[in-house]
Design a protein around this motif. Structure first.
Motif, PDB file in Angstrom:
ATOM      1  N   ARG A 187      21.889  23.596 -37.454  1.00  0.00           N
ATOM      2  CA  ARG A 187      22.552  21.431 -37.253  1.00  0.00           C
ATOM      3  C   ARG A 187      21.199  21.453 -37.064  1.00  0.00           C
ATOM      4  O   ARG A 187      20.255  22.191 -36.105  1.00  0.00           O
ATOM      5  CB  ARG A 187      23.011  21.680 -36.461  1.00  0.00           C
ATOM      6  N   ARG A 188      20.792  20.197 -36.581  1.00  0.00           N
ATOM      7  CA  ARG A 188      18.803  20.375 -36.887  1.00  0.00           C
ATOM      8  C   ARG A 188      19.509  19.487 -35.391  1.00  0.00           C
ATOM      9  O   ARG A 188      18.089  19.318 -34.623  1.00  0.00           O
ATOM     10  CB  ARG A 188      18.130  18.913 -37.507  1.00  0.00           C
ATOM     11  N   ARG A 189      20.613  18.676 -34.650  1.00  0.00           N
ATOM     12  CA  ARG A 189      20.094  18.498 -33.521  1.00  0.00           C
ATOM     13  C   ARG A 189      20.228  19.088 -32.215  1.00  0.00           C
ATOM     14  O   ARG A 189      20.047  18.723 -30.944  1.00  0.00           O
ATOM     15  CB  ARG A 189      21.967  17.245 -33.104  1.00  0.00           C
ATOM     16  N   VAL A 190      20.388  20.548 -32.421  1.00  0.00           N
ATOM     17  CA  VAL A 190      20.576  21.432 -31.426  1.00  0.00           C
ATOM     18  C   VAL A 190      19.684  22.303 -31.876  1.00  0.00           C
ATOM     19  O   VAL A 190      19.827  23.804 -30.903  1.00  0.00           O
ATOM     20  CB  VAL A 190      21.865  22.155 -31.342  1.00  0.00           C
ATOM     21  N   PHE A 191      19.414  22.683 -32.764  1.00  0.00           N
ATOM     22  CA  PHE A 191      17.508  23.289 -32.937  1.00  0.00           C
ATOM     23  C   PHE A 191      16.515  22.705 -33.634  1.00  0.00           C
ATOM     24  O   PHE A 191      16.283  22.239 -34.069  1.00  0.00           O
ATOM     25  CB  PHE A 191      18.499  24.690 -34.160  1.00  0.00           C
ATOM     26  N   ARG A 192      15.406  22.581 -32.644  1.00  0.00           N
ATOM     27  CA  ARG A 192      14.244  21.909 -32.927  1.00  0.00           C
ATOM     28  C   ARG A 192      13.433  22.484 -33.894  1.00  0.00           C
ATOM     29  O   ARG A 192      12.658  20.836 -34.810  1.00  0.00           O
ATOM     30  CB  ARG A 192      14.081  21.556 -31.003  1.00  0.00           C
TER      31      ARG A 192
ATOM     32  N   SER B 299      10.791  20.669 -38.140  1.00  0.00           N
ATOM     33  CA  SER B 299      11.171  21.241 -40.658  1.00  0.00           C
ATOM     34  C   SER B 299      11.490  19.798 -40.967  1.00  0.00           C
ATOM     35  O   SER B 299      10.536  19.438 -42.801  1.00  0.00           O
ATOM     36  CB  SER B 299      11.456  22.236 -40.761  1.00  0.00           C
ATOM     37  N   TRP B 300      12.589  19.133 -40.757  1.00  0.00           N
ATOM     38  CA  TRP B 300      13.374  18.190 -41.582  1.00  0.00           C
ATOM     39  C   TRP B 300      12.103  16.678 -41.928  1.00  0.00           C
ATOM     40  O   TRP B 300      12.450  16.005 -42.814  1.00  0.00           O
ATOM     41  CB  TRP B 300      14.312  18.025 -40.901  1.00  0.00           C
ATOM     42  N   ASN B 301      11.852  16.995 -40.444  1.00  0.00           N
ATOM     43  CA  ASN B 301      10.795  15.322 -40.855  1.00  0.00           C
ATOM     44  C   ASN B 301       9.741  15.780 -41.834  1.00  0.00           C
ATOM     45  O   ASN B 301       8.779  15.213 -42.679  1.00  0.00           O
ATOM     46  CB  ASN B 301       9.960  15.224 -39.281  1.00  0.00           C
TER      47      ASN B 301
END
Length: 825
Positions: free
Chosen positions: A170-175, A180-182
């Motif tokens: 999950r993106r909110r806990v793993f920078r 990478s999503w951005n």
């Protein structure tokens, strides 16, 4: 260092005290939130494809607009664009693998790589499927023309990267995942701008990859990212406390050999997250609530569904973990500031995907659920009411009062017990009167389940003014109670009915009808969909090109006549109710009530809507409920009598003349005879006779006294008959005018009989307003008995039902809202 294990003494590091932890960590889980996201993603794919295929102009316009920036972007940002396009295909996967390797998660690396491959394969197969089996509109929305060739383009590598990022965590806990999503979304924009793929194709590809990653994550399970062991201890320390011992509180049982405070056990049964007993190095006894982000989505959807289904439940959006923790702490702090005894929030921090809240632990408390009826004295009950009313006076409501969220404590030096309120997750500040009524109803039900309805009502009268107790009667409904309270009240039988009966006995003027708190239930939904399905089957049997051509030639003057006659039917229904009402009713209110009934016919079987509205109108006018029920039953019976009498009279007058000589036919007469014989044989059995009597005698007992009273006043009887004749005659005339709109002139007597038969068929079928049954009966009988062509018969029936059923609904909605605003229904 700290280790999570049952009854384990953790190792100690230099300068850090050892922490004793009793816990059962969940390392991997199949999250319902992943399944929900997968369903929403599939819905998103379908929506994008539908928009691309059937709003092709809009989709193509968006694609052309964004591609117009491509040449400019290439001239200004040549190097960054090339770098970004390459980063997605090479750098992002490598970065994710390295990041997972540094976290020592080899299994997640394999899952991410598997998701990468699955996403690529899924995108390739989807593109191939569209090429071979896709509709032309769908193919066009996903196709790009290059070098004179047109082909479906769905960049598979984008789907693979999207699947990999989804499976990696999950993106909110793993920078690294968040960054990478951005980068991926920036690449998506470049692909669309460059013209390599259409806007619909790029979005569909990303969603396919997302779906593949979610499928991998749900099927194989994923690491929880919850704070356990060292992470839990670290979060508690950042909240400002140094733990010495942390013990997990199980909602249903205790760890072997570990004694758990009863109050903490009760809190664990009500809290959404994990609950721990904590002892600090200073010897303070506290409790800790750990809210896990992966559990928030499922709980939030349940709350949103309740808010949509039940009026007055205003649920805040709680998809963000921090927002959930902060809003809960806010309501708890506001309640404590208002003087309510509740556990104070002492600290809050986030560790991994967990929000940690440290609370004060009330000493010497037990849950209300753990008290016996003998221990539940009036002093205890009054103490609970006192705390709830303190919150209400400050505009704060709990909205989830249960026997586990209410604690009863014996404080030092005070012989009188005191109550504490806990678990404010559903709490609300600046609440309205409806939320306060819900709190009071939940409290009365909770007390009644423990000590009985009589003592519960007595406690309400001690705590509240009489008018507020009277206002609770309409809200005594199971849907407003938490699940645990529904179970408790169900174990004691009809507790809510007993509570309502006692309130109405002490306050005869209290409203006795239930408040329409449910916007829609399963019965309403099923009834509506059955009606729509039946109507679809009936309407699709018509030749719509011919029907449409016929409707376009309809006479507008006759259409206006149909509408005017529809309005006249409201007058007839109003006169009937006024005639049989035991009190004087204002004509304008009764007329509006008949209009409002048209709206309720949208989801209630034919004839039931007016009965419900009329009964509510009489009850609001202080007519006792039994008398109101008898009056409404008499209105319905009078309508049936007038219809049957009309059929018999017309049958005797017409004999075998005209088109009706074929109605009914010989097979129908044989079927009716067989049915009558079966009924007579069935009634020879005592059990069936008792069942039939149980269904018929109550209605006769209700209507007979009112009928005797009406017969003693001939003007009422004549007015009631006149109202029914106006109602039925208006509908018959509207049906005849619908046929005249298409230049059909059948005999009015024939049309009357056909309409009454069709209306009777609609009353026998349990669909909203007889939907489907009336249309089918009227159209087929017009064709078979009156010789009207099916296309014209269908057109006339559609016109008739469109005005006398569908066109009345907007009028009914307006009338319903007006009457509710005025307190008439």
């Amino acid at each position: 260092m700290a280790r999570s294990a049952p009854a384990t003494e953790a190792d100690s590091s230099e300068g850090v005290p050892s922490v004793h932890i009793v816990d059962t960590p969940t390392e991997r889980a199949h999250f319902a939130s992943d399944l929900i996201k997968l369903a929403l993603t599939a819905l998103g794919i379908a929506t994008i494809l539908l928009i691309g295929a059937y709003a092709s102009g809009t989709s193509a316009g968006i694609t052309q607009d964004i591609q117009g920036f491509y040449s400019v972007l290439r001239r200004v940002l040549v190097a960054p664009v090339n770098i970004l396009e390459g980063a997605v295909t090479l750098i992002v996967p490598v970065v994710i693998i390295l990041a997972l390797a540094t976290r020592r998660e080899p299994r997640r690396i394999l899952e991410a790589l598997g998701a990468l491959g699955l996403g690529i394969v899924a995108a390739l197969l989807s593109a191939e499927g569209v090429r071979h089996w896709g509709a032309p509109e769908l193919v066009d929305s996903l196709s790009i023309t290059a070098n004179g060739l047109t082909d479906v383009v769905m960049p598979a590598y984008l789907a693979g990267v999207a699947a990999m990022l989804t499976a990696a965590g999950r993106r909110r806990v793993f920078r690294p995942i968040s960054v990478s999503w951005n980068v991926l979304w920036a690449a998506v924009a470049l692909v669309a701008i460059s013209g390599f793929a259409t806007f619909s194709g790029v979005l569909t590809t990303i969603f396919i990859g997302r779906a593949a990653g979610l499928a991998v994550r749900y099927i194989l399970g994923s690491p929880t990212d919850r704070a356990y062991g060292d992470h839990l201890v670290d979060g508690i320390r950042r909240a400002g406390f140094e733990p010495q011992r942390i013990i997990r509180v199980e909602a249903q049982s205790e760890f072997s050999g570990v004694k758990i405070d009863p109050a903490c056990l009760a809190l664990a049964r009500t809290r959404q997250g994990r609950v721990y007993e904590m002892t600090s190095v200073e010897g303070h006894h506290l409790f800790v609530v750990a809210l896990d982000g992966d559990q928030i989505a499922a709980g939030s959807l349940a709350k949103m569904w309740r808010a949509i289904r039940v009026r007055g439940i205003d649920t805040r959006p709680t998809l963000d973990l921090r927002h959930v923790a902060e809003s809960t702490a806010l309501v708890s702090h506001a309640a404590r500031t208002a003087g309510v005894r509740t556990a104070r929030v002492l600290g809050m921090a986030q560790s991994r995907d967990t929000m940690i809240l440290v609370y004060q632990r009330p000493a010497g408390c037990r849950a209300f659920a753990d008290l016996s009826p003998e221990e539940t004295t009036d002093a205890v009950i009054d103490a609970i009411w006192s705390e709830v009313l303190k919150a209400h006076h400050a505009g704060i409501t709990h909205r989830a009062l249960t026997s586990d969220s209410v604690l009863v404590c014996a404080e030092d030096g005070d012989e009188v017990p005191v109550a504490w309120l806990s678990s404010w997750e559903m709490g609300e500040v600046a609440s309205g009167g409806l939320s306060k009524s819900i709190d009071s109803v939940q409290l009365v039900a909770m007390i009644a389940a423990k000590v009985g309805a009589t003592r519960a009502v007595e406690s309400a009268f001690r705590a509240l003014p009489e008018f507020e107790v009277a206002a609770l009667a309409p809200f005594l409904q199971g849907v407003l109670l938490p699940r645990s309270t529904r179970i408790e009240t169900g174990a004691r039988g009809s507790v809510l009915k007993d509570v309502r009966s006692i309130i109405l006995e002490r306050l005869p003027d209290a409203p006795s009808d239930t408040h329409p708190i449910i916007r829609f239930g399963l019965r309403k939904v099923l009834t509506l969909w059955i009606g729509i399905f039946v109507a679809y089957i009936v309407l699709t049997s018509f030749n719509f090109p011919e029907v449409t051509a016929s409707i376009s030639r309809a006479s507008p003057w006759w259409v206006v006549t149909v509408f005017a006659l529809m309005l006249l039917t409201f007058v007839g229904a109003a006169l009937t109710l006024i005639a049989f009402s035991p009190i004087k009713l204002p004509f304008n209110r009764v007329l509006l009530a008949q209009v409002a009934a048209a709206y309720h016919a949208l989801y209630i079987p034919a004839g039931v809507g007016p009965a419900v509205i009329n009964q509510s109108l009489l009850v609001k006018r202080k007519v006792p409920r039994p008398l109101a029920v008898a009056t409404v039953a008499l209105v319905q019976v009078s309508g049936i009598v007038v219809t049957v009498a009309g059929l018999l009279t017309l049958g005797l007058i017409t004999g075998n003349k005209g088109a009706l000589e074929r109605l009914p036919g010989k097979p129908a007469l044989i079927a009716v005879g067989i049915l009558a014989l079966v009924v007579l044989l069935a009634l020879t059995f005592p059990g069936i006779r008792r069942w039939a009597a149980s269904k018929m005698l109550p209605t006769l007992r209700q209507t007979w006294p009112r009928l005797v009273e009406v017969l003693s006043q001939p003007w009422r009887l004549l007015l009631g008959i006149a109202g029914n004749l106006i109602l039925t005659g208006g509908l018959v005339a509207a049906f005849y005018a619908s046929l005249r709109a298409f230049d059909q002139q059948p005999a009015i007597i024939d049309i009357t009989i056909l309409f009454l038969l069709g209306n009777a068929a609609g009353a026998l079928v349990p669909t909203p307003g007889g939907l489907g049954a009336i249309e089918f009966t009227l159209a087929t009988t017009l064709k078979t008995t009156a010789g009207v062509p099916l296309a014209i018969a269908g057109s006339a029936v559609i016109l008739f039902r469109g005005i006398t059923y569908w066109a009345r609904i907007p009028l009914g909605i307006a009338a319903d809202r007006y009457l509710r605003k005025k307190g008439e229904i």
